[in-house]
Design an enzyme around this catalytic site. Structure first.
Site, PDB file in Angstrom:
ATOM      1  N   SER A   1      -9.866  -2.193   6.608  1.00 21.71           N
ATOM      2  CA  SER A   1      -9.331  -1.784   5.309  1.00 21.71           C
ATOM      3  C   SER A   1      -8.517  -2.821   4.569  1.00 21.71           C
ATOM      4  CB  SER A   1      -8.497  -0.509   5.466  1.00 21.71           C
ATOM      5  OG  SER A   1      -9.318   0.572   5.818  1.00 21.71           O
TER       6      SER A   1
ATOM      7  N   LYS B   1       0.837  -1.201   0.000  1.00 22.44           N
ATOM      8  CA  LYS B   1       0.000   0.000   0.000  1.00 22.44           C
ATOM      9  C   LYS B   1       0.875   1.256   0.000  1.00 22.44           C
ATOM     10  CE  LYS B   1      -3.968   1.621   2.764  1.00 22.44           C
ATOM     11  NZ  LYS B   1      -4.789   1.250   3.951  1.00 22.44           N
TER      12      LYS B   1
ATOM     13  N   SER C   1      -9.381   2.297   1.043  1.00 17.15           N
ATOM     14  CA  SER C   1      -8.031   2.307   1.599  1.00 17.15           C
ATOM     15  C   SER C   1      -7.102   1.276   0.964  1.00 17.15           C
ATOM     16  CB  SER C   1      -8.074   2.160   3.126  1.00 17.15           C
ATOM     17  OG  SER C   1      -6.853   2.519   3.705  1.00 17.15           O
TER      18      SER C   1
END
Length: 469
Positions: free
Chosen positions: A189, A81, A165
């Site tokens: 998330s 991420k 997210s």
């Protein structure tokens, strides 16, 4: 061989590379080509560095040829991420107004590299990155219109979102752009994008996977990092790589993690499982499809009786976060504490509010402690909704963000606020969109959770692939 690589697991790719049946360079090139082909539609990647990635793959192949000991993810491409630091790549956490070139690797990235993984790039974060005021006014950015030219799309239907997210990572794994991505979970998330995208998502026990952010020193009490994969085995493998103590994280668990693969296929005979439709409150956040989602997942959960487990509905109830007096979902900073010497937090915590939140947390944790005296694990839907359309999602987050956060996280946020491990497992489809089964356990129950999830996937395999893949 090239096209056969797409849907192989991380473990299978590692085995092929280890035997020399395929090179890491070939594997990396295959997935980089898929990213180049599909990312314009999915918008799942924020940053890529193909030249560096190919050099890393060449180094991995040379190590195998020299007969060196290979790690459990040797030569396997992964992504993380975009709010996780990857040295040399741009780092961005738009809602917090942070950006720049990372000068170091996050602990999770360090451990992926130590296991031999090739970090391909960073994934976009749904609902934050495109907001025009994100760098200057994060809270205003949350309520502004999002830039959908940047945000990730759901590979099952690109007119829909893959969740909030950790969305880019979920879309990547679901579409076969990579076998593994690392997300973070502050209210659901990893689990919610996993459910919306038809993959496996992990929220580990608080402190199991350490984390440090030198740019913004703080202690994370409700957010975790965890893998997004397509199988329980890969999830267990990657969690094993990421878990374990690190002194840089003040609140990480300091003893060694369990062995998540040792008993993965031992079956679930004798396991005691509880089921809840709504934790006693989530029905108030239902949508038109919620009854059908819950019914499908409930039926699948109770079929675990055929594998030797006891499955019973529980009448245990809990109190909703935020609307019930607890901390707001999606706001892990409520539980963050600055670690700078002698510096007060930027926003002091009101003692009365802190007492209210602490007492809410104690009551709800006691509810889980009571449940887990009788049952090993708790089952529910991950989300009682299917992935919304882009227009509905945008309307909800821009028009009523605080209320929609409660709706969106109705079945997941308790685990964040109480530090409990949970995963989402693909469970079927409603209106041609994926839904997920959530498995929750007491602290440090990852081995049991993965064993149940593995048994579920073996008994009820999902072999569908998104149409655009």
């Amino acid at each position: 061989m090239s096209e056969e690589l797409t849907w192989l697991s991380a473990g299978e790719l590692r085995a092929l590379i280890g035997r020399g049946d395929v090179s890491s360079v070939e594997v990396v090139d295959h997935f980089l080509n898929r990213i180049e082909k599909l990312n314009p539609q999915l918008r799942a990647f924020a940053h890529l560095d193909p030249d560096t990635v190919r050099r890393q793959a060449e180094v991995a192949d040379a190590a195998r040829q020299r007969g060196e000991t290979l790690g459990p993810l040797h030569g396997v491409p992964v992504s993380v991420k975009e709010n996780l630091a990857v040295a040399g790549l741009p780092y961005s956490f738009p809602r917090k107004g942070e950006s720049g070139i990372s000068q170091y690797d996050a602990i999770a990235v360090e451990r992926l590299r130590a296991a031999g993984a090739i970090v391909v790039g960073t994934n976009t974060m749904q609902g934050t990155g495109g907001a025009p005021t994100a760098q200057t006014n994060p809270e205003a950015a949350l309520m502004s219109s999002y830039n959908w030219d940047r945000e990730a799309r759901n590979p099952w239907d690109t007119g829909r979102v893959p969740g909030w997210s950790s969305s880019g990572g979920a879309a990547s794994v679901a579409a076969g752009l990579l076998p593994v991505a690392i997300g973070s979970d502050g209210g659901g998330s990893t689990r919610l994008p996993a459910a919306y995208s038809g993959i496996f998502g992990v929220h580990p026990t608080r402190g199991l996977i350490p984390h440090v952010n030198y740019a913004r020193p703080s202690l994370r009490f409700s957010a975790t990092n965890g893998p997004l994969t397509r199988s329980a085995r890969d999830a267990a493998l990657v969690t094993q790589v990421l878990a374990g103590p690190d002194g840089r994280d003040y609140i990480c668990i300091t003893d060694e993690p369990g062995d998540y693969l040792a008993a993965l296929t031992d079956g679930i005979a004798g396991m005691r499982l509880a089921w809840t439709d709504d934790f006693g409150y989530a029905s108030r956040e239902a949508s038109a499809e919620s009854a059908r989602v819950i019914e499908l997942v409930r039926q699948s959960a109770f079929r675990l009786r055929d594998l030797g487990a006891t499955v019973e509905s529980t009448d245990q109830t809990w109190e909703p976060a935020n609307r019930g007096g607890g901390p707001a979902p999606g706001e892990p900073e409520v539980y963050s504490i600055d670690v700078g010497s002698g510096k007060a937090p930027a926003t002091p915590v009101d003692p009365a509010e802190y007492k209210q939140a602490a007492e809410w947390r104690a009551r709800n944790l006691d509810g889980f402690r009571t449940l887990f005296r009788e049952y090993d694990l708790l089952l529910s839907v991950t989300s009682q909704h299917i992935a919304p359309t882009v227009s509905t999602w945008d309307e909800n987050w821009t028009g009523r963000p605080a209320e929609y956060a409660v709706t969106y996280t109705s079945h997941t946020v308790l685990c964040n606020l109480l530090g409990l491990p949970a995963v989402s497992v693909p469970c079927g489809f409603i209106d041609d969109m994926p839904v997920g089964l959530q498995i929750i356990g007491p602290p440090r129950a990852e081995a049991q959770i993965f064993r149940l999830a593995s048994a579920f996937q073996q008994a009820f395999p999902r072999r569908e692939h998104p149409p655009m893949s």
